[in-house]
Design a protein around this motif. Structure first.
Motif, PDB file in Angstrom:
ATOM      1  N   TRP A 348       0.831  -1.206   0.000  1.00 44.71           N
ATOM      2  CA  TRP A 348       0.000   0.000   0.000  1.00 44.71           C
ATOM      3  C   TRP A 348       0.870   1.263   0.000  1.00 44.71           C
ATOM      4  CZ3 TRP A 348      -5.055   1.474  -0.382  1.00 44.71           C
ATOM      5  CH2 TRP A 348      -5.326   2.806  -0.049  1.00 44.71           C
ATOM      6  N   VAL A 349       1.842   1.305   0.893  1.00 46.13           N
ATOM      7  CA  VAL A 349       2.658   2.510   1.069  1.00 46.13           C
ATOM      8  C   VAL A 349       3.583   2.711  -0.130  1.00 46.13           C
ATOM      9  CG1 VAL A 349       4.461   3.542   2.515  1.00 46.13           C
ATOM     10  CG2 VAL A 349       2.574   2.284   3.566  1.00 46.13           C
ATOM     11  N   VAL A 350       4.192   1.638  -0.599  1.00 46.73           N
ATOM     12  CA  VAL A 350       5.187   1.756  -1.673  1.00 46.73           C
ATOM     13  C   VAL A 350       4.501   2.069  -3.006  1.00 46.73           C
ATOM     14  CG1 VAL A 350       7.110   0.593  -2.805  1.00 46.73           C
ATOM     15  CG2 VAL A 350       6.588   0.082  -0.417  1.00 46.73           C
ATOM     16  N   HIS A 351       3.356   1.447  -3.233  1.00 46.80           N
ATOM     17  CA  HIS A 351       2.625   1.666  -4.485  1.00 46.80           C
ATOM     18  C   HIS A 351       2.088   3.086  -4.610  1.00 46.80           C
ATOM     19  CE1 HIS A 351       1.447  -2.821  -5.420  1.00 46.80           C
ATOM     20  NE2 HIS A 351       2.742  -2.652  -5.304  1.00 46.80           N
ATOM     21  N   ARG A 352       2.009   3.795  -3.480  1.00 50.15           N
ATOM     22  CA  ARG A 352       1.477   5.166  -3.510  1.00 50.15           C
ATOM     23  C   ARG A 352       2.526   6.177  -3.077  1.00 50.15           C
ATOM     24  NH1 ARG A 352      -4.465   5.861  -2.644  1.00 50.15           N
ATOM     25  NH2 ARG A 352      -5.461   3.989  -3.467  1.00 50.15           N
ATOM     26  N   ASP A 353       3.783   5.786  -3.176  1.00 50.52           N
ATOM     27  CA  ASP A 353       4.859   6.680  -2.732  1.00 50.52           C
ATOM     28  C   ASP A 353       5.196   7.668  -3.856  1.00 50.52           C
ATOM     29  OD1 ASP A 353       7.249   7.860  -1.942  1.00 50.52           O
ATOM     30  OD2 ASP A 353       7.984   6.026  -0.969  1.00 50.52           O
ATOM     31  N   ASP A 358       4.368   9.457 -10.157  1.00 54.21           N
ATOM     32  CA  ASP A 358       3.805  10.796 -10.347  1.00 54.21           C
ATOM     33  C   ASP A 358       2.332  10.734 -10.015  1.00 54.21           C
ATOM     34  OD1 ASP A 358       6.052  11.912 -11.305  1.00 54.21           O
ATOM     35  OD2 ASP A 358       5.520  11.649 -13.427  1.00 54.21           O
ATOM     36  N   ASP A 359       1.857  11.743  -9.332  1.00 51.25           N
ATOM     37  CA  ASP A 359       0.428  11.823  -9.047  1.00 51.25           C
ATOM     38  C   ASP A 359      -0.107  10.454  -8.601  1.00 51.25           C
ATOM     39  OD1 ASP A 359      -2.049  12.857  -8.832  1.00 51.25           O
ATOM     40  OD2 ASP A 359      -2.421  13.133 -10.978  1.00 51.25           O
ATOM     41  N   PRO A 360       0.432   9.927  -7.491  1.00 53.21           N
ATOM     42  CA  PRO A 360       0.192   8.526  -7.145  1.00 53.21           C
ATOM     43  C   PRO A 360      -1.262   8.133  -6.941  1.00 53.21           C
ATOM     44  CG  PRO A 360       1.331   9.677  -5.355  1.00 53.21           C
ATOM     45  CD  PRO A 360       1.294  10.601  -6.516  1.00 53.21           C
ATOM     46  N   GLU A 361      -2.113   9.099  -6.566  1.00 56.81           N
ATOM     47  CA  GLU A 361      -3.507   8.728  -6.296  1.00 56.81           C
ATOM     48  C   GLU A 361      -4.319   8.570  -7.586  1.00 56.81           C
ATOM     49  OE1 GLU A 361      -4.834   9.220  -2.721  1.00 56.81           O
ATOM     50  OE2 GLU A 361      -2.678   9.028  -2.374  1.00 56.81           O
ATOM     51  N   ALA A 362      -3.761   9.030  -8.718  1.00 52.01           N
ATOM     52  CA  ALA A 362      -4.547   9.020  -9.966  1.00 52.01           C
ATOM     53  C   ALA A 362      -4.490   7.655 -10.643  1.00 52.01           C
ATOM     54  CB  ALA A 362      -4.018  10.088 -10.912  1.00 52.01           C
ATOM     55  N   PHE A 363      -5.619   7.277 -11.275  1.00 54.95           N
ATOM     56  CA  PHE A 363      -5.693   6.033 -12.059  1.00 54.95           C
ATOM     57  C   PHE A 363      -5.201   6.362 -13.470  1.00 54.95           C
ATOM     58  CE2 PHE A 363      -8.296   3.301 -14.941  1.00 54.95           C
ATOM     59  CZ  PHE A 363      -7.837   2.064 -14.522  1.00 54.95           C
ATOM     60  N   ARG A 364      -3.964   5.960 -13.754  1.00 52.97           N
ATOM     61  CA  ARG A 364      -3.384   6.284 -15.065  1.00 52.97           C
ATOM     62  C   ARG A 364      -2.677   5.047 -15.630  1.00 52.97           C
ATOM     63  NH1 ARG A 364      -0.288  11.559 -13.793  1.00 52.97           N
ATOM     64  NH2 ARG A 364       1.369  10.276 -14.650  1.00 52.97           N
ATOM     65  N   PRO A 365      -3.437   4.149 -16.257  1.00 58.32           N
ATOM     66  CA  PRO A 365      -2.845   2.883 -16.726  1.00 58.32           C
ATOM     67  C   PRO A 365      -1.648   3.086 -17.649  1.00 58.32           C
ATOM     68  CG  PRO A 365      -5.240   2.822 -16.947  1.00 58.32           C
ATOM     69  CD  PRO A 365      -4.885   4.218 -16.536  1.00 58.32           C
ATOM     70  N   GLU A 366      -1.621   4.205 -18.376  1.00 58.38           N
ATOM     71  CA  GLU A 366      -0.533   4.406 -19.342  1.00 58.38           C
ATOM     72  C   GLU A 366       0.829   4.515 -18.652  1.00 58.38           C
ATOM     73  OE1 GLU A 366      -3.030   6.403 -18.768  1.00 58.38           O
ATOM     74  OE2 GLU A 366      -2.291   8.426 -18.375  1.00 58.38           O
TER      75      GLU A 366
END
Ligand code: HEM
Length: 439
Positions: A348-353, A358-366
């Motif tokens: 959880w912490v590392v994936h949103r670090d 960039d802009d970790p909370e955004a859903f950006r599959p690209e």
């Protein structure tokens, strides 16, 4: 600068209970604050026992891969899962683990997995056939049934819908470990209603898997096929796996394999329901690649769908953290972690670090097209020799189910765009995630 190495820094909480009170309030915020205030290798204490968080990709790689032999799953996990799956692949260590991993691996070879796709698709089609235009669907409920069915049919040749013992035991076992991994680790001998039900359902489940084995043994080896159940039964007959190991592996695969995958599907659908443009692009991809019904050959071509799943698993990793115990003193990023320390490795912490995303909370599959993040900044399936043996199975299943849904329906979100999340056995939505279907 001194060459002396030291214990990782960290807060010291209230006396006796340590940081436990803070932890139980909001486990995600606790670890994020720990990272921001003390660094990516930091210590804290729970119930008076020192623990370390390892949230730097380099250090995670050391723990899971480079120095993996210096870590084991740890006493707390081993003790608590002993009854249900203590001698199964998830819990065992050393040569016992190595032998079992080699034994079950063939059930997960690429060719074998490809052969599971028609069953996975059939399960997904049955789910979608019950849906109607305009219907509101509780996504996690439906996906839990779908993944349980797919797992039963592909790995064990069982129709789970006709055998409620499996889903009942699943509910009881997951309830036993609910709330969170820290505070549900009370002895399971305490006769609470949850624990009594757990014990009873576990007994029923164990009797059920023994019966499955008995039925398989009655078939001649050439008629048995080569699913996971047949592989395990074969090793028991050859004297290379004990009956206890057989049982515990059946339970392990039933549990490691279905809730996680159901959650992966749920969060991907949640994200796509929030992002109609991405959903439409995926529908176009599915139409272009699949000719009415998705096949194993289609799956590698569904690249955009793969990235959407990757991104959903980054934002909402079903396994949001796991544990290790150091078997000797280890140095991690300049700190000494003493032998016996419990390590927490938090996806959880590392994936949103923001250091890696960039802009970790955004859903950006690209963002997964150029993959410029450090390798261990993303590890929804763990890493190193103990990485998830079901990873490819889960990815194939998620793609097959999503392609089937996208082929039949557009959907939009009717539940909260930012649902509460519960740090349970896995990362669960605290309220139903609901979509409304449009044909
Ligand atoms: C999205 C779905 C899934 C996720 C996120 C997931 C995640 C994980 C993670 C993080 C680990 C490593 C735990 C650790 O190192 O302590 C793991 C291990 C494991 N997983 Fe999965 N998993 C998924 C699906 C599956 C499926 C479908 C199966 C089986 C069919 C499965 C079976 C296992 C087993 C047996 C292990 C233990 C492997 C070992 O220690 O050798 N998982 N999984």
């Amino acid at each position: 600068m001194s060459s002396e190495v030291s214990y990782p820094p960290g807060p010291r909480g209230l006396p006796v209970v340590g940081n436990t009170v803070d932890l139980s309030r909001d486990i995600f915020a606790f670890f994020e604050e720990l990272r921001d205030d003390y660094g990516r290798v930091a210590s804290y204490d729970v119930f008076g026992t020192d623990a370390c968080m390892v949230a730097h990709p380099d250090a995670i790689q050391r723990v899971l891969l480079d120095d993996h032999e210096a870590f084991e799953k740890g006493e707390v996990l081993t003790r608590n899962l002993a009854d249900a799956m203590g001698e199964g692949l998830f819990v065992t260590g050393g040569t016992q683990w190595q032998n079992q991993r080699t034994q079950v691996q063939p059930a997960f070879y690429r060719n074998r997995l490809n052969a599971y796709v028609p069953e996975m698709r059939a399960t997904a089609e049955e789910t979608v056939e019950e849906w109607r235009d305009g219907m509101v669907v509780d996504v996690n409920d439906r996906m839990t049934e779908t993944t349980m069915d797919a797992l039963g049919r592909t790995l064990f040749g069982v129709d789970v819908a006709e055998n409620p013992v499996v889903s009942e035991a699943s509910d009881a076992i997951l309830a036993r470990f609910d709330t969170s991994r820290f505070w549900s680790f009370l002895p399971d001998r305490l006769p609470t209603p949850t624990n009594r039900r757990y014990r009873r359902k576990l007994d029923e489940l164990q009797a059920f898997v023994d019966e499955l084995a008995r039925q398989r043994r009655q078939q001649s080896p050439e008629n048995r096929g080569d699913d996971l159940l047949s592989i395990l039964v074969g090793f028991v007959e050859a004297g290379d796996l004990t009956r206890r190991e057989f049982r515990d592996n059946m339970v392990t695969f039933l549990f490691a394999g279905h809730e996680t995958t159901a959650l992966g599907l749920t969060y991907t659908i949640h994200c796509l329901a929030r992002h109609p443009d991405e959903q439409a692009a995926l529908r176009a991809e599915v139409e272009a690649v699949c000719d009415g019904a998705v096949t194993a050959e289609d799956l590698p071509k569904l690249e955009r769908l793969e990235r959407a799943i990757d991104e959903a698993l980054r934002l909402y990793p079903p396994v949001y953290m796991f544990f290790r115990e150091a078997t000797r003193n280890v140095e991690l990023r300049g700190y000494t972690v003493p032998e016996g320390t419990t390590l927490v490795v938090p996806q959880w912490v590392v994936h949103r670090d923001p250091a890696w995303w960039d802009d970790p909370e955004a859903f950006r599959p690209e963002r997964f097209s150029d993959s410029d993040h450090p390798e261990y900044a993303y590890f929804p399936f763990g890493g190193g020799p103990r990485h998830c043996i079901g990873m490819r199975f889960a990815r194939m299943e998620m793609k097959t189910v999503l392609a089937t849904i996208l082929d039949n329906y557009a959907f939009r979100l009717v539940s909260d765009p930012n649902p509460d999340l519960i740090a349970s056995t896995n990362l669960k939505p605290g309220e139903p995630i609901e979509i409304k279907l449009d044909e």
